[in-house]
Every structure is written in C-alpha cells, then in structure tokens.
Scaffold this motif. Structure first.
Motif, PDB file in Angstrom:
ATOM      1  N   LEU A  64     -39.870   3.852  -0.636  1.00 31.88           N
ATOM      2  CA  LEU A  64     -38.872   3.032  -1.332  1.00 31.88           C
ATOM      3  C   LEU A  64     -37.568   3.816  -1.395  1.00 31.88           C
ATOM      4  CD1 LEU A  64     -41.403   1.965  -4.087  1.00 31.88           C
ATOM      5  CD2 LEU A  64     -40.677   0.597  -2.121  1.00 31.88           C
ATOM      6  N   THR A  99     -38.547   1.816 -10.525  1.00 32.86           N
ATOM      7  CA  THR A  99     -39.427   1.995  -9.363  1.00 32.86           C
ATOM      8  C   THR A  99     -40.579   2.933  -9.731  1.00 32.86           C
ATOM      9  OG1 THR A  99     -37.517   1.764  -7.912  1.00 32.86           O
ATOM     10  CG2 THR A  99     -39.471   2.742  -6.928  1.00 32.86           C
ATOM     11  N   LEU A 116     -40.484  -5.809  -6.256  1.00 33.82           N
ATOM     12  CA  LEU A 116     -41.439  -4.706  -6.195  1.00 33.82           C
ATOM     13  C   LEU A 116     -42.829  -5.190  -6.601  1.00 33.82           C
ATOM     14  CD1 LEU A 116     -41.400  -1.725  -5.541  1.00 33.82           C
ATOM     15  CD2 LEU A 116     -40.577  -1.266  -7.865  1.00 33.82           C
TER      16      LEU A 116
END
Ligand code: SF4
Length: 386
Positions: free
Chosen positions: A190, A225, A177
């Motif tokens: 994502l 994330t 990422l």
C-alpha cells in the motif's frame, strides 16, 4: 560478531509497458518499441557473465519487475528460470515472484506454468475515476476479476494499491481498503502516491492541474491504513507492506531491506554483492537504455560498477533496515559490517520524541515514527567528517 553468508536474490527488469503512467519514474519504455528477443538473449548471456564473476552461489529468490513483466512471453520467463537454476541453482522453495498488470490476466495461467509462484498485482485503485487519473488502462472490475484469477492460480498473491490520490479522502480510502481486504489476499503493498521529479504528474502539479490531498489528510490515510490492516490480520512488516503471516511476506524485498546480496539483469537493474567483504561492497547498475544494455552484454559486460565504502554502505543499510517495522534495524550487525554506529545525539532526540525505540541491539520505529521514517533515518546518520 560472526558473519553469516549472505543470501542471494536475482532481480530481472523487463522495462516495457503498454503505456507509461503519469506518476511513474521507473526505467520504462513503451512496449511498441520493444525488442523482446534481443533483450531475452542479452539477459540469458548476462546471467552467464554473473555466474563467471560470482562463482558458485545459490539463488534464494527471483523477482521479475519492471516495467510490466506480465507482458513477457511465458517461454521467456521459463527460459530465464531454467538458466538461473542451471547456472546457480535455485534453493528449495525459492521465492519466484512477478509483478503483473491486471490487463494481462489472460497470460496468468502461462506465467504460473512457467514457474512463477507469487504474483504482485498492480490493481492500484478500486474506482474507475481514480484509475483514469492514474493513467491506468484497466477499470476496477477488471482489476478485481484479475485478483480472483490470480488467487486461484498462484500460491501467493500481493494486492498492490496506491493511496493519497487526487480527490481521495480518509473516509473513501477506508471503504476502499475494507473492500480490498474482503478478498482475503495474504499480502498487500500500500503505497502513498508521491510526485516524483520528471514525471507527467510533476508537470501537472507545477501548472496547477493536479491537487493531491493535503499533507495532514495523507498522514491520516497512512495512520488508518495501519489500523484497518492490523485489525484485519495484516499488520505491516515494512512501512508500506502488510502480510497475514511470515510466509506471506516478500522474501525478495526482505533481502533488499536486510542488506543481503542481489544481482540484477535487464536495463537499469541494480546489484549489490559482497555484503560482508572487508574492502567494501560491490555495487552497480546495468545500462538504462535497452539497446545500450544489449550491446554492453554482447561486449562482455553491460553494467556500470562501483564500490561502496563504509559510509555509503552504512547509509544504505540504515535507510533500508529502519523500514522493517517488526524486525527493525540491528545496530550491532550494522557496526560489525561497517564499523559505524547511528549518531548518538540524533538517536537520543528520536527516542525522546518517541519516533524510535530500542529493543536490545535493535532500533524499531514507533507507530508514529513510521510516518516519518525518512526523517528518522536522516537524523541517525552521523557526521562522517567529524
Ligand atoms: S505500468 Fe507500472 S512500471 Fe509501467 S509505467 Fe505504469 S507504473 Fe510504471
């Protein structure tokens, strides 16, 4: 509450792919069997049928999805955009987006010249082993070279990745990422890998040949994330979508999540129109098989139609709207449109568990609640028979 006119989007489904990925449950067919000219003719004719049905409306966004619409000839893309503009009119600054496979990077200049201004690039992973396992035909180097090319050619780009892949750990996802964020892309989609019924991955899972990460590792990857993207200046505005600014957000996807109107052309494309009509909302889907769609349009339709009653409309708007992590779900608007409200007991439970919070008339998922969005939405659906 005064109803404002719904915005209108146009979805164009190009169902062909060079190969079928083992995790994909979309309406897709191998490009080797494509009938591109016949399908383009049917789509152009379908646009004219929609114009007759809807009357004068302006289109605020166009999205080419699939399938692999980057396999389309740029002249076909241009013909669809010109026809949509002639029949409906494209609003000034309308979003024109297209989903692309990195393998089609040599077509990007032609696609941009045809009028596409936003490219969603399905890079999916930055390591070759994962790309192989996902059945993709590009390697990481090709994916990143395509990203750089896209960023040079298009006004807006979305970098699309899949995580919670076999062999992936939270640590390896963090590194991946961070590398991806280093390209400065304005938007990232994502998606957590899910094993869908009827896919090759489901069959592999059943025979023990596929080992996705355990649920807690996948939940950790979701949480990191959010953290990594937010600290890099790309907070989420929807469960799986992150943007650097409001201008980088997807207008077309927001139109779905906010329950506006859209028409779909191409095999299996869905539509929703008449969002604020008193007798419910008109919905439908085009025939899934390309040859049936082509024949159907020739005979004057090509779509299965339905009318969504208030219960169905409430559920759809709830499931979509709760996903908007910043904007949230406007309960008063939902009630004005459908006459229904979220289940009071369910809402109290979700608030007590700190999965959702109320901001005026708007419900917003908490950071923890984002990982359980579907559960929250289901709990908020009232018992319609009670
Ligand atoms: S390229 Fe995209 S649409 Fe085509 S099979 Fe793979 S995941 Fe599905």
């Amino acid at each position: 509450m005064t109803a404002r006119p719904a915005r209108l989007g146009l979805y164009i489904h190009w169902p062909y792919c060079a190969r079928i990925c083992p995790y994909c449950d979309f309406n897709v067919y191998k490009a080797a069997h494509a009938q591109p000219e016949a399908l383009l003719d049917a789509m152009l004719a379908d646009l004219a049928l929609w114009r007759d049905r809807l009357g004068a409306r302006t289109i605020h966004s166009v999205h080419f999805g699939g399938g692999t619409p980057s396999l389309m000839a740029p002249a076909a893309i241009a013909a669809l955009l010109e026809t949509a503009d002639r029949l409906f009119g494209l609003a000034p600054g309308a979003e024109i987006g297209l989903e692309a496979n990195p393998m089609e990077h040599e077509r990007f200049a032609g696609i941009a010249s045809a009028g596409v201004e936003r490219l969603s690039l399905g890079v999916q992973a930055l390591d070759d082993d994962s790309l192989k396992r996902l059945g993709r035909d590009h390697d990481a180097r090709t994916g990143l070279a395509a990203l750089e090319k896209a960023q040079a050619l298009f006004r807006r780009v979305s970098l699309d990745l899949i995580y919670a892949r076999e062999t992936q750990t939270p640590e390896s996802w963090r590194r991946e990422l961070e590398t991806a964020l280093g390209f400065g892309t304005g938007h990232m989609s994502l998606y957590q890998l899910t094993i869908e019924p009827g896919t090759a991955f489901e069959r592999k899972l059943k025979r023990g040949a596929l080992t996705p990460p355990p649920d807690d590792a996948a939940a950790d990857m979701y949480a990191l994330t959010q953290e990594v993207c937010a600290s890099a200046g790309l907070p989420s505005y929807e469960i799986s979508n992150h943007a650097r600014s409001e201008a980088d957000q997807s207008v077309h996807n927001r139109l779905y999540w906010e329950g506006e109107d859209w028409i779909g052309i191409g095999p299996g494309a869905h539509s929703r129109v008449g969002a604020f009509a008193k007798d419910g909302r008109a919905g439908g889907a085009a025939h899934r098989r390309p040859e049936l769609y082509i024949e159907g349009v020739k005979s004057g339709d090509g779509h299965e139609r339905e009318r969504l009653d208030a219960d169905a409309e409430f559920i759809e708007r709830l499931l979509m709207g709760i996903r908007l992590t910043e904007a949230g779900l406007d309960v008063e608007r939902l009630a004005a449109l459908t006459g229904l409200r979220p289940d009071a007991d369910g809402l109290a439970r979700m608030r007590a568990q700190e999965l959702v919070l109320a901001r005026g008339s708007t419900l917003v998922l908490t950071e923890r609640g984002r990982a359980f969005a579907d559960h929250v939405a289901e709990t908020l659906i009232p018992d319609f028979d009670a």
